[in-house]
Design a protein around this motif. Structure first.
Motif, short mmCIF file in Angstrom:
data_model
loop_
_atom_site.label_atom_id
_atom_site.label_comp_id
_atom_site.label_asym_id
_atom_site.label_seq_id
_atom_site.Cartn_x
_atom_site.Cartn_y
_atom_site.Cartn_z
N ARG A 108 1.19 -1.10 0.17
CA ARG A 108 -0.18 -0.51 0.39
C ARG A 108 0.73 1.34 -0.11
O ARG A 108 0.75 2.56 -0.46
CB ARG A 108 -0.88 0.22 1.89
CG ARG A 108 -2.02 -1.00 1.02
CD ARG A 108 -2.59 -1.07 2.42
NE ARG A 108 -2.34 -1.17 3.61
CZ ARG A 108 -1.98 0.04 4.50
NH1 ARG A 108 -2.64 1.38 4.25
NH2 ARG A 108 -1.77 -0.03 5.42
N LEU A 109 1.70 1.35 0.40
CA LEU A 109 3.18 2.24 0.35
C LEU A 109 3.93 2.52 -0.45
O LEU A 109 4.96 1.32 -0.78
CB LEU A 109 3.48 2.89 1.78
CG LEU A 109 2.47 3.66 3.17
CD1 LEU A 109 0.87 3.02 2.85
CD2 LEU A 109 3.00 4.30 4.26
N ALA A 110 4.49 3.54 -1.42
CA ALA A 110 6.07 3.01 -1.49
C ALA A 110 6.86 4.24 -1.63
O ALA A 110 6.55 5.55 -1.42
CB ALA A 110 5.32 2.78 -3.16
N ILE A 111 8.02 4.17 -1.38
CA ILE A 111 8.88 5.16 -0.89
C ILE A 111 9.80 5.51 -2.20
O ILE A 111 10.02 3.67 -2.97
CB ILE A 111 10.13 4.77 0.20
CG1 ILE A 111 10.96 5.53 0.61
CG2 ILE A 111 10.76 3.24 0.36
CD1 ILE A 111 11.68 5.70 1.56
N PHE A 112 10.25 6.32 -2.38
CA PHE A 112 11.10 6.88 -3.77
C PHE A 112 11.66 8.14 -3.20
O PHE A 112 11.36 8.24 -2.83
CB PHE A 112 10.06 6.53 -4.61
CG PHE A 112 9.46 7.34 -5.12
CD1 PHE A 112 7.77 7.12 -4.51
CD2 PHE A 112 9.31 8.09 -5.95
CE1 PHE A 112 7.23 7.53 -4.85
CE2 PHE A 112 8.11 9.50 -6.15
CZ PHE A 112 7.02 8.68 -5.79
N ARG A 113 12.67 8.37 -4.20
CA ARG A 113 13.45 9.29 -4.14
C ARG A 113 13.69 9.69 -5.20
O ARG A 113 13.56 8.98 -6.60
CB ARG A 113 14.48 8.97 -3.45
CG ARG A 113 15.72 8.24 -3.99
CD ARG A 113 16.80 7.86 -3.13
NE ARG A 113 18.09 6.80 -3.75
CZ ARG A 113 18.93 6.03 -3.09
NH1 ARG A 113 18.44 5.93 -1.95
NH2 ARG A 113 19.32 5.97 -3.88
N ASP A 114 14.06 11.21 -5.17
CA ASP A 114 14.29 12.12 -6.71
C ASP A 114 15.51 12.70 -6.27
O ASP A 114 15.15 13.80 -5.74
CB ASP A 114 13.52 13.18 -6.92
CG ASP A 114 13.62 13.66 -8.23
OD1 ASP A 114 14.80 13.93 -8.72
OD2 ASP A 114 12.63 14.16 -9.13
N ALA A 128 12.24 12.68 -1.06
CA ALA A 128 12.36 11.71 -1.51
C ALA A 128 10.37 11.86 -0.73
O ALA A 128 10.29 12.90 -0.37
CB ALA A 128 12.63 10.89 0.37
N TYR A 129 9.95 10.44 -0.97
CA TYR A 129 8.57 10.31 -1.09
C TYR A 129 8.05 10.01 -0.68
O TYR A 129 8.59 8.19 -0.66
CB TYR A 129 7.83 10.68 -2.42
CG TYR A 129 8.33 11.80 -3.94
CD1 TYR A 129 9.64 11.62 -3.90
CD2 TYR A 129 7.67 13.14 -3.27
CE1 TYR A 129 9.98 13.11 -4.70
CE2 TYR A 129 8.94 14.10 -4.10
CZ TYR A 129 9.77 13.95 -4.27
OH TYR A 129 9.81 15.28 -5.51
N LEU A 130 6.91 9.61 -0.28
CA LEU A 130 6.14 7.53 0.13
C LEU A 130 4.47 8.64 -0.49
O LEU A 130 4.26 9.27 0.26
CB LEU A 130 6.13 8.04 2.03
CG LEU A 130 5.52 7.05 2.36
CD1 LEU A 130 6.11 5.88 2.26
CD2 LEU A 130 5.27 6.82 4.09
N GLN A 131 4.15 7.53 -1.78
CA GLN A 131 3.67 7.22 -2.12
C GLN A 131 2.72 6.42 -0.76
O GLN A 131 2.92 5.28 -0.81
CB GLN A 131 3.64 6.85 -3.19
CG GLN A 131 1.97 6.95 -4.27
CD GLN A 131 1.44 7.53 -3.88
OE1 GLN A 131 1.94 8.67 -4.28
NE2 GLN A 131 0.17 7.77 -4.32
#
Length: 111
Positions: free
Chosen positions: A64-70, A76-79
């Motif tokens: 349900r959650l996805a972490i990624f970074r730019d 950083a993000y948490l979708q």
């Protein structure tokens, strides 16, 4: 001076989505962790992204959650998708190298 600024929290209905951001200044991001703390509960780590790009999720949020970074934006993000009332908490980003923390952003999931 290293600063982490979270944003993107808010009120959402069960099943809804939010995207949290963690804008970092003063240091380049590599590994980033997202924690959350609900009222009366201990702070818990929910997602990690490592310098290699590999990720880890707590069982309660897996799928349900996805972490990624730019890296270009040093952010950083948490979708967060399919949110549940139990996801309501203050969410914090953390840089484990140096143990830097942001001020948190509040997520409330309620109908």
């Amino acid at each position: 001076q290293v600063q982490l600024v979270e944003s993107g929290g808010g009120l959402v209905q069960p099943g809804g989505s939010l995207k949290l951001s963690c804008a970092v200044s003063g240091i380049g991001i590599e590994s980033v962790y997202w924690y959350r703390q609900a009222p009366g509960k201990q702070r818990e780590v929910v997602a990690r992204i490592f310098a290699s790009g590999s990720t880890w999720y707590a069982d309660s949020v897996k799928g349900r959650l996805a972490i990624f970074r730019d890296s270009a934006k040093n952010t950083a993000y948490l979708q967060m998708d399919n949110l549940k009332p139990d996801d309501s908490a203050d969410y914090y980003c953390n840089l484990p190298l140096g143990d830097y923390w942001g001020q948190g952003t509040h997520v409330s999931v309620s109908s």
